[in-house]
Design a protein around this motif. Structure first.
Motif, PDB file in Angstrom:
ATOM      1  N   VAL A  51      -0.368   3.026  -8.380  1.00 56.36           N
ATOM      2  CA  VAL A  51       0.228   4.359  -8.276  1.00 56.36           C
ATOM      3  C   VAL A  51       1.191   4.395  -7.092  1.00 56.36           C
ATOM      4  O   VAL A  51       2.261   5.005  -7.161  1.00 56.36           O
ATOM      5  N   GLN A 108       7.852  -2.000 -13.667  1.00 53.34           N
ATOM      6  CA  GLN A 108       8.690  -0.805 -13.700  1.00 53.34           C
ATOM      7  C   GLN A 108       9.399  -0.659 -12.356  1.00 53.34           C
ATOM      8  O   GLN A 108       9.162   0.256 -11.583  1.00 53.34           O
ATOM      9  N   ARG A 109      10.260  -1.625 -12.083  1.00 55.98           N
ATOM     10  CA  ARG A 109      10.970  -1.655 -10.813  1.00 55.98           C
ATOM     11  C   ARG A 109      12.465  -1.870 -11.051  1.00 55.98           C
ATOM     12  O   ARG A 109      12.927  -1.820 -12.191  1.00 55.98           O
ATOM     13  N   GLU A 130       3.009   1.977  -5.842  1.00 51.39           N
ATOM     14  CA  GLU A 130       4.239   1.230  -6.089  1.00 51.39           C
ATOM     15  C   GLU A 130       4.857   1.511  -7.450  1.00 51.39           C
ATOM     16  O   GLU A 130       5.935   1.006  -7.760  1.00 51.39           O
ATOM     17  N   ARG A 131       4.144   2.314  -8.265  1.00 45.21           N
ATOM     18  CA  ARG A 131       4.638   2.744  -9.577  1.00 45.21           C
ATOM     19  C   ARG A 131       4.977   1.561 -10.478  1.00 45.21           C
ATOM     20  O   ARG A 131       6.046   1.497 -11.082  1.00 45.21           O
ATOM     21  N   THR A 132       4.068   0.593 -10.552  1.00 43.13           N
ATOM     22  CA  THR A 132       4.332  -0.546 -11.425  1.00 43.13           C
ATOM     23  C   THR A 132       3.028  -1.184 -11.855  1.00 43.13           C
ATOM     24  O   THR A 132       1.988  -1.029 -11.211  1.00 43.13           O
ATOM     25  N   TRP A 155      -2.603  -0.912 -12.509  1.00 40.93           N
ATOM     26  CA  TRP A 155      -1.426  -0.115 -12.192  1.00 40.93           C
ATOM     27  C   TRP A 155      -1.494   0.361 -10.744  1.00 40.93           C
ATOM     28  O   TRP A 155      -2.501   0.905 -10.300  1.00 40.93           O
ATOM     29  N   ASP A 172       1.980   7.508 -14.755  1.00 42.56           N
ATOM     30  CA  ASP A 172       2.274   6.486 -13.750  1.00 42.56           C
ATOM     31  C   ASP A 172       2.166   7.011 -12.328  1.00 42.56           C
ATOM     32  O   ASP A 172       2.072   6.244 -11.372  1.00 42.56           O
ATOM     33  N   ASP A 173       2.146   8.354 -12.169  1.00 43.08           N
ATOM     34  CA  ASP A 173       2.012   8.952 -10.846  1.00 43.08           C
ATOM     35  C   ASP A 173       0.573   9.248 -10.468  1.00 43.08           C
ATOM     36  O   ASP A 173       0.291   9.814  -9.409  1.00 43.08           O
ATOM     37  N   ASP A 185       0.202   9.206  -3.688  1.00 39.11           N
ATOM     38  CA  ASP A 185       1.242   8.226  -3.395  1.00 39.11           C
ATOM     39  C   ASP A 185       0.899   7.307  -2.230  1.00 39.11           C
ATOM     40  O   ASP A 185       1.548   6.273  -2.041  1.00 39.11           O
ATOM     41  N   THR A 204      -0.810   1.490 -20.780  1.00 38.98           N
ATOM     42  CA  THR A 204       0.630   1.746 -20.759  1.00 38.98           C
ATOM     43  C   THR A 204       1.325   0.781 -21.720  1.00 38.98           C
ATOM     44  O   THR A 204       0.829  -0.324 -21.956  1.00 38.98           O
TER      45      THR A 204
END
Length: 969
Positions: free
Chosen positions: A198, A507-508, A200-202, A196, A382-383, A407, A453
């Protein structure tokens, strides 16, 4: 003719080369002119029309990403593809090249987000289809830029009608392929640890990560043994490089194949940590090293058997923290455990690692039977922040939630807070730092984390109902595929054998959605009418239709259970997009065919495009979409270092083309062992420039000489032996060239043609025949036969080089054939079978051996300034070797050795004669030629002046001059 004291200039009476084909190539100026010429004449359509009805040969283009100018890797890749397609086109195939582009995915989305951030905009506040349009426009702009850059390289293909993964038809087909997999039962929603990002959150697939060295915290942690057994006062010690995963620990893995022991601390140098009297269990092989880390002295008490370990449970080392971690931690026997490093026990957090997950799930049923919940916690969001599943570190913890990573990809405070909690609980055995390889996103270049996830997966091992699985189908397909180099087969096989299920969901926002409906349990709606509406909408409107207002009601129209179903909004992995390109190109375009004859990409695509195309096609069609896979390596600098802007060692193809020309870059590619990593820099470029000049000069000399070609045809039997020898070499080279192109072995072809041009033509055949070509009379059969053969030599060399050097060969071909359309509309020459003459070749091997001794002797004479040129010599050649002497019978050795006269004598020759150690039985006595120097041919012969009308020239030249005068009237 009256004799005068002034020497006449005979140069105008010679057939000297005449051509407008320049010695200085001027490629940076000439090549763009040819690109525009090909566009204007629509060469691509001319090629297609000329090949109509032929057998198709299809190289399917692996799509580059549409987000920047091309780099040297693109140039290498496209040049190789272009040479392959051109070579098959010129060998009787319809070899159509359709370029393509990969348009979806995170890099483009990230660029648009950066623009938003600069303007203070929030992506989530923008309507999704408005955002998607900006991504589409961004990709479209770069496709145009890259297409022109590829064409400047000389790449010929359907650039007016390429394929793109964002084309509406392509998006419909990609969605359709997913629906096929869903209908076959191979798609499922699961909860597994995935890589995962973090930042790019995907979720990321293995193909989307690269490894880089990092320095990590490392800890040894004590797990108290529970119960009332003989080990109840002991601790099991684990080791990990990810302290932040300790809240997710649910088990400890050991191996029944490893020897373990119970140890007691006898002395401690540290105030904190293990103290004398504590009992700890370690793998025997690792115990001493671990105790040294903690600065402890110890004694071994006894063996600990695997049966004992399997029977115990431990308490969590954070038990009681914020009222949590009050559960048993079982010990699980696992094959993945070794005693190579660590403690011999593996901290098992099923939400943070594949092996951990597999070990946990393999024991889930038994654990439930023992009253141990097999539920896997979601400890990290996800963060990168801890969730409430991590008591003491989540949102309700004092100080708020700890964070694993921020981030920007920087380390958060999670490790620090976990270590502090372990110290407070007196369960930290030791701590340290370690450098190791760790996965990073290949786009953001930031570290990833492993977290559990919910994602959508394609299973690798579920039976299709015919006894096969996706894994078995893929492995079988690999066995049926040709790999160049051959080692690629084992590499891809190993990846398929060991890979986990394929995680498809991202998750985009920019891409083809996972266009399915699912209920709360993860059951997928399988409804042919619904699927048909989805595909039809995508065909007409693109994948944006999925995100349009009212989409759910539109697609589920007529169903009375709409409330049960939820639209999946995740985006498909872009590797699924590119893995599906065979469907909307090879299958759907009538100018192509399925499967492709060849896929060609870099070696990293064994885990990328080769891999995803194989899986997608095997899942939906049961076989690979390709017959052959060709792999190239990566381009390094001249010292073998990876090219990077920071090192200043990059080679930019646009710069090379502007300074030297695309054909120089293409020649470099042809001269490399492209299957391995190649090197490129100023020195290597200069080497190829020098090689190019020699090739060009050979072509230029032939063009100049053929300016005097009368087009005479000769029967093979009427040709002199020297001309037959050259035709024999063409027959041999024809076989080599065709085999080389079939084997994608371009270096072999280039080396053979370059050596032929430099050594056998320029330094041998042309050198010998210049006298006859320049000086013989117009009617001379020898001269006309040589012109006939040079015509064949020119055609063969230019046509064989055409796939490799398209600009230079086009210029040369049009110079020779001004009315022609293009060299690229020609076919390779057909070589008559009678040209292949091995016996003649064997004879000339002997003749050339003798010639080499003569040449060696004359070089000594020239060096010692006894002669100026070989035409001043009339050597005596002594030949004792009977076979060599027989080969010289009937051969004009003066012509072959470029001397004015020569004598061949049987025998060993005097002791002082010149000899070469490698040519036994040949000795040469250098002698000066007798007579006068011909003012026209420069040969020294006794018959100079024998013709009173031409007193300055030899009898041969006088006859030629008389014939020329008659011809000219």
């Amino acid at each position: 003719m009256t004799e005068t004291t002034d020497k006449q200039d005979y140069s105008s009476t010679l057939y000297l080369p005449q051509t407008e084909f320049p010695m200085r190539a001027g490629l940076p100026q000439k090549e763009p002119e040819l690109v525009e010429r090909w566009k204007k004449m629509d060469l691509y359509k001319r090629l297609r029309a000329s090949a109509a009805g032929r057998e198709k040969f299809v190289l399917h283009d692996g799509p580059p990403y549409a987000n920047g100018n091309i780099h040297i890797g693109h140039a290498l890749n496209k040049i190789l593809k272009d040479v392959i397609t051109r070579s098959f086109q010129m060998r009787g195939f319809d070899s159509n090249y359709v370029p393509g582009w990969d348009c979806h995915g995170l890099p483009i989305e990230w660029k648009i987000e950066e623009k938003y951030r600069e303007k203070g905009k929030n992506k989530d506040e923008v309507p999704v289809n408005e955002f998607r349009k900006e991504c589409r426009d961004f990709a479209s702009g770069w496709i145009k830029v890259q297409a022109e850059e590829f064409r400047r390289l000389g790449i010929e293909g359907d650039f007016d009608n390429p394929y793109t993964t964002m084309n509406f038809h392509a998006e419909a087909r990609i969605a359709g392929e997913l629906l096929k997999i869903a209908k076959s039962g191979q798609l499922y929603r699961g909860s597994k640890p995935v890589m995962w990002s973090v930042v790019e959150r995907t979720a990321l697939a293995e193909a989307e990560v690269e490894y880089a060295e990092v320095e990590s915290d490392t800890i040894w942690v004590k797990f108290p043994v529970g119960g009332a057994g003989s080990l109840s006062d002991a601790f099991v010690v684990i080791w990990t490089t990810t302290p932040w995963t300790i809240p997710g620990n649910r088990a400890i893995s050991f191996s029944s194949k490893i020897g373990y022991g119970l140890y007691e601390v006898t002395a401690a140098a540290n105030e904190f940590g293990p103290q004398p009297g504590e009992k700890l269990i370690f793998a025997d092989k690792l115990a001493a090293e671990c105790f040294a880390k903690a600065k402890l002295e110890f004694t071994r008490l006894r063996d600990v058997k695997a049966e004992e370990l399997a029977a115990i449970t431990c308490a969590h080392p954070l038990k009681g923290l914020a009222g949590g971690y009050d559960f048993a931690v079982p010990l699980l026997d696992g094959d993945h455990v070794t005693d190579d490093a660590g403690t011999g026990f593996v901290h098992t957090a099923p939400g943070h690692g594949r092996e951990d997950f597999d070990a946990w799930m393999a024991n889930a049923r038994e654990l439930e039977a023992r009253g141990i919940s097999s539920k896997i916690p979601f400890t990290v969001g996800d963060d990168g922040f801890y969730t409430e599943d991590a008591p003491g570190f989540g949102p309700s913890a004092e100080g708020g939630a700890a964070r694993v990573m921020d981030d920007n990809g920087k380390k958060g405070d999670a490790n620090k807070r976990v270590i502090e909690a372990l110290i407070a609980a007196n369960t930290l055995f030791a701590r340290g730092r370690i450098k190791h390889e760790y996965p990073h996103s290949w786009r953001s270049k930031k570290p990833v984390i492993f977290r559990n996830t919910p994602q959508w997966f394609v299973t690798m091992d579920k039976d299709f109902g015919d006894g096969s699985t996706l894994r078995s189908r893929a492995l079988s397909a690999i066995d049926d595929t040709r790999f160049v180099p051959a080692g690629g087969q084992n590499r891809l096989r190993a990846m398929i054998e060991n890979r986990p299920d394929w995680v498809l969901s991202r998750q985009r926002a920019w891409g083809v959605p996972i266009a399915i409906f699912a209920d709360e349990k993860g059951e997928i709606l399988v409804d042919d009418a619904v699927n048909a509406r989805i595909i039809a909408a995508f065909e007409a409107e693109g994948a944006d239709a999925w995100f349009a207002e009212g989409a759910k009601e539109r697609f589920l129209a007529g169903r009375d259970d709409q409330d049960r179903w939820t639209m999946v909004k995740d985006i498909l992995d872009v590797w699924f997009d590119s893995g599906s390109t065979h469907t909307f190109t090879l299958e759907d375009r009538p100018d192509l065919k399925w499967p492709a004859d060849v896929y060609l990409e870099g070696s990293d695509q064994h885990r990328g495009w080769f891999h995803s195309s194989l899986l997608e096609s095997c899942a939906t069609r049961g076989r690979a979409p390709y017959k052959a896979v060709v792999t190239h390596g990566f381009t390094m600098d001249e010292q073998g270092r990876k090219m990077s802007k920071s090192l200043g060692n990059t080679v930019v193809p646009q710069d090379v083309m502007a300074q030297s020309g695309a054909d120089i870059l293409r020649l470099w590619v042809m001269n490399t062992d492209y299957g391995e990593d190649q090197r490129l820099g100023k020195t290597i470029l200069q080497t190829n420039i020098d090689a190019y000049r020699k090739i060009r000069n050979t072509i230029r000399w032939m063009l100049g000489t053929l300016a005097h070609d009368t087009g005479d045809a000769f029967a093979y039997a009427d040709l002199p032996d020297l001309e037959k020898l050259m035709l024999n070499r063409l027959a041999e080279l024809d076989r080599l060239v065709r085999e080389g192109y079939d084997a994608f072995d371009f270096k072999r072809i280039t080396r053979a043609l370059t050596d032929f041009a430099n050594v056998e033509l320029s330094a041998f055949y042309f050198d010998i025949r210049k006298d006859a070509l320049y000086c013989d009379a117009p009617s001379s059969a020898r001269r006309r036969a040589a012109l006939y053969v040079i015509r064949k030599l020119f055609d063969c060399i230019v046509l064989w080089f055409a796939p490799m050097l398209p600009f230079t060969t086009e210029e040369a071909w049009l110079s020779r054939n001004p009315q022609a359309e293009s060299v690229h509309l020609e076919q390779f020459p057909t070589i008559p079978a009678e040209w292949l003459n091995p016996a003649l070749d064997e004879k000339w091997v002997k003749i050339r051996k003798v010639r080499s001794v003569v040449t060696g002797a004359l070089e000594v004479e020239r060096k010692d300034k006894r002669i100026g040129s070989s035409l001043e010599a009339a050597p005596v050649v002594h030949v004792a070797d009977a076979a060599l002497l027989a080969a010289l019978d009937g051969v004009d050795m003066a012509e072959i050795c470029i001397t004015s006269a020569i004598s061949v004598v049987k025998g060993e020759g005097p002791a002082e004669a010149f000899r070469l150690p490698e040519v036994a039985g040949v000795a040469v006595e250098p002698k000066l030629a007798e007579g006068r120097k011909c003012a026209r041919s420069w040969r020294i012969t006794p018959d100079v002046g024998s013709d009173p009308d031409y007193p300055e020239v030899s009898a041969r030249d006088a006859a030629a001059l008389r014939e020329l005068a008659a011809v000219q009237g």
